[in-house]
Design a protein around this motif. Structure first.
Motif, PDB file in Angstrom:
ATOM      1  N   ASP A  23       0.872  -1.161  -0.217  1.00 40.61           N
ATOM      2  CA  ASP A  23       0.023  -0.069   0.068  1.00 40.61           C
ATOM      3  C   ASP A  23       0.899   1.381  -0.036  1.00 40.61           C
ATOM      4  N   ASP A  24       2.145   1.218   0.423  1.00 39.01           N
ATOM      5  CA  ASP A  24       3.031   2.303   0.405  1.00 39.01           C
ATOM      6  C   ASP A  24       3.680   2.501  -0.875  1.00 39.01           C
ATOM      7  N   VAL A  25       3.557   1.629  -1.632  1.00 38.79           N
ATOM      8  CA  VAL A  25       4.203   1.557  -2.992  1.00 38.79           C
ATOM      9  C   VAL A  25       3.439   2.971  -3.794  1.00 38.79           C
ATOM     10  N   LYS A  26       4.311   3.967  -4.409  1.00 40.98           N
ATOM     11  CA  LYS A  26       3.771   4.897  -4.852  1.00 40.98           C
ATOM     12  C   LYS A  26       3.073   4.958  -6.370  1.00 40.98           C
ATOM     13  N   ASP A  27       3.909   4.127  -6.970  1.00 50.06           N
ATOM     14  CA  ASP A  27       3.365   4.030  -8.436  1.00 50.06           C
ATOM     15  C   ASP A  27       2.488   2.911  -8.305  1.00 50.06           C
ATOM     16  N   TRP A  28       1.105   3.330  -8.873  1.00 47.29           N
ATOM     17  CA  TRP A  28      -0.182   2.353  -8.780  1.00 47.29           C
ATOM     18  C   TRP A  28       0.274   1.259  -9.444  1.00 47.29           C
ATOM     19  N   GLU A  29       0.511   1.062 -10.512  1.00 43.46           N
ATOM     20  CA  GLU A  29       0.983  -0.291 -11.278  1.00 43.46           C
ATOM     21  C   GLU A  29       1.932  -1.223 -10.822  1.00 43.46           C
ATOM     22  N   ILE A  30       3.098  -0.542 -10.307  1.00 46.89           N
ATOM     23  CA  ILE A  30       3.792  -1.445  -9.393  1.00 46.89           C
ATOM     24  C   ILE A  30       3.302  -2.073  -8.193  1.00 46.89           C
ATOM     25  N   MET A  31       2.497  -1.133  -7.429  1.00 46.42           N
ATOM     26  CA  MET A  31       1.721  -1.539  -6.396  1.00 46.42           C
ATOM     27  C   MET A  31       0.692  -2.490  -6.641  1.00 46.42           C
ATOM     28  N   GLU A  32      -0.140  -2.566  -7.706  1.00 49.30           N
ATOM     29  CA  GLU A  32      -1.088  -3.643  -8.085  1.00 49.30           C
ATOM     30  C   GLU A  32      -0.412  -4.811  -8.363  1.00 49.30           C
ATOM     31  N   MET A  33       0.851  -4.890  -9.096  1.00 44.01           N
ATOM     32  CA  MET A  33       1.360  -6.091  -9.671  1.00 44.01           C
ATOM     33  C   MET A  33       2.104  -6.723  -8.184  1.00 44.01           C
ATOM     34  N   SER A  34       2.701  -5.780  -7.357  1.00 39.63           N
ATOM     35  CA  SER A  34       3.381  -6.363  -6.150  1.00 39.63           C
ATOM     36  C   SER A  34       2.416  -7.212  -5.350  1.00 39.63           C
ATOM     37  N   LYS A  35       1.182  -6.541  -5.238  1.00 44.60           N
ATOM     38  CA  LYS A  35       0.035  -7.030  -4.340  1.00 44.60           C
ATOM     39  C   LYS A  35      -0.254  -8.263  -4.757  1.00 44.60           C
ATOM     40  N   TYR A  36      -0.566  -8.353  -6.249  1.00 46.39           N
ATOM     41  CA  TYR A  36      -0.877  -9.804  -6.701  1.00 46.39           C
ATOM     42  C   TYR A  36       0.264 -10.675  -6.811  1.00 46.39           C
ATOM     43  N   ILE A  37       1.391 -10.510  -6.843  1.00 43.56           N
ATOM     44  CA  ILE A  37       2.593 -11.392  -6.521  1.00 43.56           C
ATOM     45  C   ILE A  37       2.911 -11.884  -5.187  1.00 43.56           C
ATOM     46  N   MET A  38       2.538 -11.256  -4.129  1.00 42.35           N
ATOM     47  CA  MET A  38       2.548 -11.322  -2.702  1.00 42.35           C
ATOM     48  C   MET A  38       1.197 -11.920  -2.098  1.00 42.35           C
ATOM     49  N   LYS A  39       0.341 -12.036  -2.967  1.00 41.04           N
ATOM     50  CA  LYS A  39      -1.107 -12.350  -2.310  1.00 41.04           C
ATOM     51  C   LYS A  39      -1.024 -13.843  -2.125  1.00 41.04           C
ATOM     52  N   ASP A  40      -1.684 -14.195  -0.821  1.00 38.63           N
ATOM     53  CA  ASP A  40      -2.013 -15.428  -0.190  1.00 38.63           C
ATOM     54  C   ASP A  40      -0.807 -16.544  -0.069  1.00 38.63           C
ATOM     55  N   GLY A  41       0.363 -15.961   0.213  1.00 36.79           N
ATOM     56  CA  GLY A  41       1.424 -17.027   0.567  1.00 36.79           C
ATOM     57  C   GLY A  41       1.280 -17.663   1.710  1.00 36.79           C
ATOM     58  N   LYS A  42       1.828 -18.553   1.955  1.00 36.26           N
ATOM     59  CA  LYS A  42       1.925 -19.419   3.421  1.00 36.26           C
ATOM     60  C   LYS A  42       2.592 -18.576   4.416  1.00 36.26           C
ATOM     61  N   LEU A  73      11.336 -11.392  -1.052  1.00 35.67           N
ATOM     62  CA  LEU A  73      12.208 -12.144  -1.815  1.00 35.67           C
ATOM     63  C   LEU A  73      11.862 -13.381  -2.091  1.00 35.67           C
ATOM     64  N   HIS A  74      11.027 -14.077  -1.278  1.00 29.86           N
ATOM     65  CA  HIS A  74      10.629 -15.445  -1.640  1.00 29.86           C
ATOM     66  C   HIS A  74       9.263 -15.308  -2.954  1.00 29.86           C
ATOM     67  N   SER A  75       8.676 -14.341  -2.809  1.00 29.07           N
ATOM     68  CA  SER A  75       7.629 -14.098  -3.770  1.00 29.07           C
ATOM     69  C   SER A  75       8.003 -13.523  -5.147  1.00 29.07           C
ATOM     70  N   ALA A  76       9.007 -12.694  -4.962  1.00 25.22           N
ATOM     71  CA  ALA A  76       9.710 -12.387  -6.328  1.00 25.22           C
ATOM     72  C   ALA A  76      10.336 -13.549  -7.065  1.00 25.22           C
ATOM     73  N   SER A  77      11.142 -14.487  -6.248  1.00 22.16           N
ATOM     74  CA  SER A  77      11.674 -15.677  -6.802  1.00 22.16           C
ATOM     75  C   SER A  77      10.633 -16.595  -7.429  1.00 22.16           C
ATOM     76  N   LEU A  78       9.477 -16.677  -6.964  1.00 22.04           N
ATOM     77  CA  LEU A  78       8.225 -17.709  -7.344  1.00 22.04           C
ATOM     78  C   LEU A  78       7.926 -17.217  -8.651  1.00 22.04           C
ATOM     79  N   ALA A  79       7.482 -15.668  -8.727  1.00 20.92           N
ATOM     80  CA  ALA A  79       7.053 -15.002  -9.931  1.00 20.92           C
ATOM     81  C   ALA A  79       8.044 -15.048 -11.073  1.00 20.92           C
TER      82      ALA A  79
END
Length: 282
Positions: A23-42, A73-79
């Motif tokens: 939510d603190d990411v300023k760029d909306w597009e990066i925020m949207e994709m970051s949220k999706y990449i990091m969603k629902d992890g264990k 880092l884990h979420s980025a590696s999975l993406a």
């Protein structure tokens, strides 16, 4: 509190940290994709920071940054893995690249990775340097996963998977103020990561036809000539014994000993249960 309760409680905290971060990411597009990449992890790797930190007497709030950075880092590696492997799904949803295109996900991952390392830098130069080396190891492991062979199986999984188990264990030594234990915690994380990937590959060997196996799962199948059950059972017992020896030398608070001892079985049973495989290993 048992290990499941500790994990569930930690997951709530980590989820809130992740939400605030994106939510603190300023760029909306990066925020949207970051949220999706990091969603629902264990959030299991982030939970390891909390568990080892608390067991060493650290203040839990001091582990927040380490847990968050680990999950980033884990979420980025999975993406990135999903792009390389052409996997269309992740965590029951469409993979990030299938939604946003591979180019966009690569660019966002290139934002997430240095951001996570910057967060880790709050623990000092040594923690940052170790984290950079561990991230480099994951890259080498990814190459060995694609292009290595059965002779390098355990080296492959140590690099590609165990590096991101070593990371949270190592960060706990800094968050708890017990930097003198960093080497032992790195070793404990290494063995946990190897166990995790060994069982994950075992699941693939059991569920998939041999011609559909790829990466380290294919290496495991070839290494054992398809006789994965006795090999994995024996290797698991060996690794668990090594893990217990390592943690016995670390001065954890007594109240956390059972939780930390239970980690190998917790990881293994969780993967087998999730896959729907009847346990044939124990």
């Amino acid at each position: 509190m048992d290990l499941i309760e500790f994990w569930e409680r930690s997951k709530v905290i980590i989820d809130s940290l992740v939400t605030k971060f994106v939510d603190d990411v300023k760029d909306w597009e990066i925020m949207e994709m970051s949220k999706y990449i990091m969603k629902d992890g264990k959030r299991f790797r982030g939970t390891l920071v909390f568990l080892f930190n608390d067991a060493l007497g650290g203040e839990e709030k001091n582990a927040y940054q380490g847990a968050l950075a680990t999950e980033i880092l884990h979420s980025a590696s999975l993406a990135l893995d999903d792009i390389v492997d052409y996997d269309l799904t992740r965590r029951g949803m469409a993979s990030a690249w299938a939604v946003y295109t591979n180019r966009r996900v690569i660019f966002v991952s290139n934002f997430l990775i240095p951001t996570a390392l910057k967060i880790i830098s709050s623990y000092g130069k040594e923690a940052l340097n170790i984290s950079i080396e561990l991230w480099k190891d994951t890259a080498i492991g990814a190459l060995k996963d694609m292009y290595g062979d059965k002779r390098e199986y355990f080296k492959t999984i140590e690099l590609k998977t165990a590096s991101l188990f070593k990371l949270p264990a190592m960060l706990a030594s800094f968050s708890s103020g017990k930097k003198e234990l960093v080497d032992k915690l790195l070793e404990a994380g290494r063995v946990l990561g190897v166990i995790y990937q060994l069982i994950d590959d075992y699941v693939d060997c059991v569920k998939l036809e041999p011609e559909k196996l790829v990466g380290s799962a294919k290496q495991l199948f070839e290494l054992t000539n398809g006789k994965v059950d006795p090999f994995v059972s024996n290797k698991y017992a060996e690794l668990k014994s090594e893990y217990l020896r390592i943690i016995s030398s670390i001065p954890f608070f007594n109240e956390y000993n059972e939780l930390i001892i239970a980690l190998p079985d917790f990881l293994t049973m969780g993967l087998l249960a999730e896959s729907g495989i009847k346990n044939k290993l124990f």
